[in-house]
Design a protein around this motif. Structure first.
Motif, short mmCIF file in Angstrom:
data_model
loop_
_atom_site.label_atom_id
_atom_site.label_comp_id
_atom_site.label_asym_id
_atom_site.label_seq_id
_atom_site.Cartn_x
_atom_site.Cartn_y
_atom_site.Cartn_z
N TYR A 114 -8.80 -0.34 4.45
CA TYR A 114 -7.49 -0.12 5.05
C TYR A 114 -6.98 1.26 4.64
CZ TYR A 114 -2.72 -1.17 6.54
OH TYR A 114 -1.49 -1.15 7.18
N THR A 172 0.87 -1.17 0.00
CA THR A 172 0.00 0.00 0.00
C THR A 172 0.91 1.22 0.00
OG1 THR A 172 -0.12 0.03 2.41
CG2 THR A 172 -1.75 -1.30 1.25
N GLU A 215 -4.53 3.94 5.60
CA GLU A 215 -3.34 4.17 6.43
C GLU A 215 -3.24 5.61 6.92
OE1 GLU A 215 0.32 1.70 5.11
OE2 GLU A 215 -0.80 2.17 3.29
N GLU A 262 -5.39 5.98 9.69
CA GLU A 262 -5.18 4.90 10.66
C GLU A 262 -6.50 4.21 11.01
OE1 GLU A 262 -2.87 6.98 13.78
OE2 GLU A 262 -1.26 5.62 13.17
N ARG A 317 -1.59 0.70 16.83
CA ARG A 317 -2.73 0.05 16.19
C ARG A 317 -3.38 -0.90 17.19
NH1 ARG A 317 -2.87 1.38 10.99
NH2 ARG A 317 -0.93 1.91 9.93
N THR A 355 3.01 0.32 3.57
CA THR A 355 3.03 -0.96 4.25
C THR A 355 3.04 -2.10 3.25
OG1 THR A 355 1.79 -0.02 6.09
CG2 THR A 355 1.83 -2.41 5.94
#
Length: 398
Positions: free
Chosen positions: A182, A108, A184, A187, A315, A111
């Motif tokens: 998802y 991504t 990022e 978050e 997280r 990540t």
């Protein structure tokens, strides 16, 4: 070699049967020259990456660096920033201790996402500026029950024009499909289920830059169809009958439309009843209007699971804190009977075959009370009435 990638102008191969931790890099800008013959900076490279815990490599992913996944840990092939990869200018070291399988990972924004060696979790490895190093995190931390049947395949679809959230899609050994929003930058990690009509089994999944595809096995005759998840529609997200046909005139032979023993027939918003597929319907009859829908009956559900909002913490920071679903806002393009967490949003459970339910458009609110460990949001439409949703928003208090 079993693994292949490109990095800084070189074709890179890893992990053969005889050399499970072997690495081969082609000559710079020449992927067909693999045998080392000199020590010049652009020469091919061949060596074995011996280090603790590395018995073989299962996957590889390249971006700013080359990330290698083994059965017990993850490793980096690192070079100096903005410098080429040469036989003498790279390092190799371990960055996390998750361990993975041979399922292809993806990257991504920041990540690399992969499946752990037990195939029961979705993991991520990313560079952390505060720690000045790579750290691993469990993307499926709050959804272990969704992956208990083990991940069979995983694909990724980036955000699109009408669905801006990047999404991970997973299919399990029990042929169940899961998806994870998802994001990022925000978050936010939110897992959900994807359900298909009764009897239709997903056998494989894939993505393009714009769509998610599922290969479905039909209940009869070993027929397969390719299904597209219609979340990129510019007007609405659709929850509807499994298959539907709109007829305007003439005589409809139901057995030519569906192989199911029973189908439902709707005339506009009026439910006309269940019919055996041996029945013929005269659409020109005065009892019908001009818009007759025929389809398989089943309950459509949009099951939205807990959201992880980590803020400034790590997280999964809400793992041990109760949450309260404050309210849900549902925007509909066309709907007649909807419920949220088994509480009616509008319409009733009674079937009205005289006037039908009123067609709803706009945004509707449902408020809730009480604290839970993992608050759910389940929006249900009956199998008799269409529901076309524009949006779903929920407010959660932690």
């Amino acid at each position: 070699p079993r693994l292949c990638t490109f990095y800084k102008g070189r074709l890179m191969l890893f992990s053969s049967r005889l050399k499970p931790v072997g690495m081969w890099a082609s000559k710079s800008n020449d992927p067909f020259t693999m045998i080392p013959g000199s020590t010049y900076d652009d020469a091919p490279i061949e060596l074995e990456l011996f280090t603790e815990g590395a018995e073989s490599f299962r996957w590889v992913d390249s971006g700013a660096k080359v990330l290698l996944g083994g059965e017990q840990a993850e490793y980096i092939v690192d070079t100096i920033a903005d410098s080429p990869l040469t036989p003498t200018s790279f390092s190799f070291y371990r960055v996390s201790n998750n361990g993975g399988t041979s399922l292809q990972p993806f990257s991504t924004n920041a990540t690399t996402v992969f499946v752990n060696r037990g195939r029961t979790r979705v993991q991520g490895v990313a560079f952390n500026d505060t720690r000045a190093g790579f750290i691993g995190n469990d993307i499926s931390l709050l959804a272990p029950h969704l992956l208990v049947n083990r991940v069979k395949d995983m694909v990724f679809r980036p955000g699109t024009q009408f669905d801006r959230a990047p999404r991970i899609f997973v299919i399990t050994d029990e042929l169940e499909v899961r998806t994870c929003t998802y994001a990022e930058a925000e978050e936010v990690i939110a897992w959900s289920r994807i359900s298909f009509a009764e009897g239709f089994q997903p056998r494989a999944i894939a993505t393009s830059p714009d769509d998610f595809f599922a290969l479905l096995k039909c209940p009869k005759d070993d027929t397969y169809v390719l299904s597209i998840l219609d979340i990129d529609n510019p007007e609405f997200y659709v929850m509807d009958l499994a298959q539907q046909y709109t007829l305007t005139n003439g005589v409809a032979v139901l057995s030519d439309i569906h192989q199911e023993s029973t189908v439902a027939v709707l005339d506009g918003s009026r439910f006309l009843g269940f019919f055996d597929t041996t029945t013929e319907l005269d659409i020109g009859d005065s009892d019908f209007n001009d818009d007759v829908v025929i389809g398989i009956t089943y309950a459509s559900k949009l099951d939205m699971l807990p959201v992880v909002i980590t803020g400034s913490g790590s997280r999964g920071g809400t793992l041990n804190r109760k949450q309260r679903l404050v309210r849900v806002l549902v925007g509909v393009e066309e709907a007649y009977e909807l419920s949220v967490n088994d509480e009616p949003l509008f319409g009733t459970v009674a079937v009205n075959d005289v006037t039908g339910f009123a067609k709803r458009q706009g945004t509707y609110e449902r408020r809730f009370f009480g604290w839970e460990e993992q608050p759910r949001t389940e929006i249900t439409a009956t199998g008799l009435y269409r529901a076309k949703l524009r949006s779903v928003s929920r407010e959660v208090q932690v």
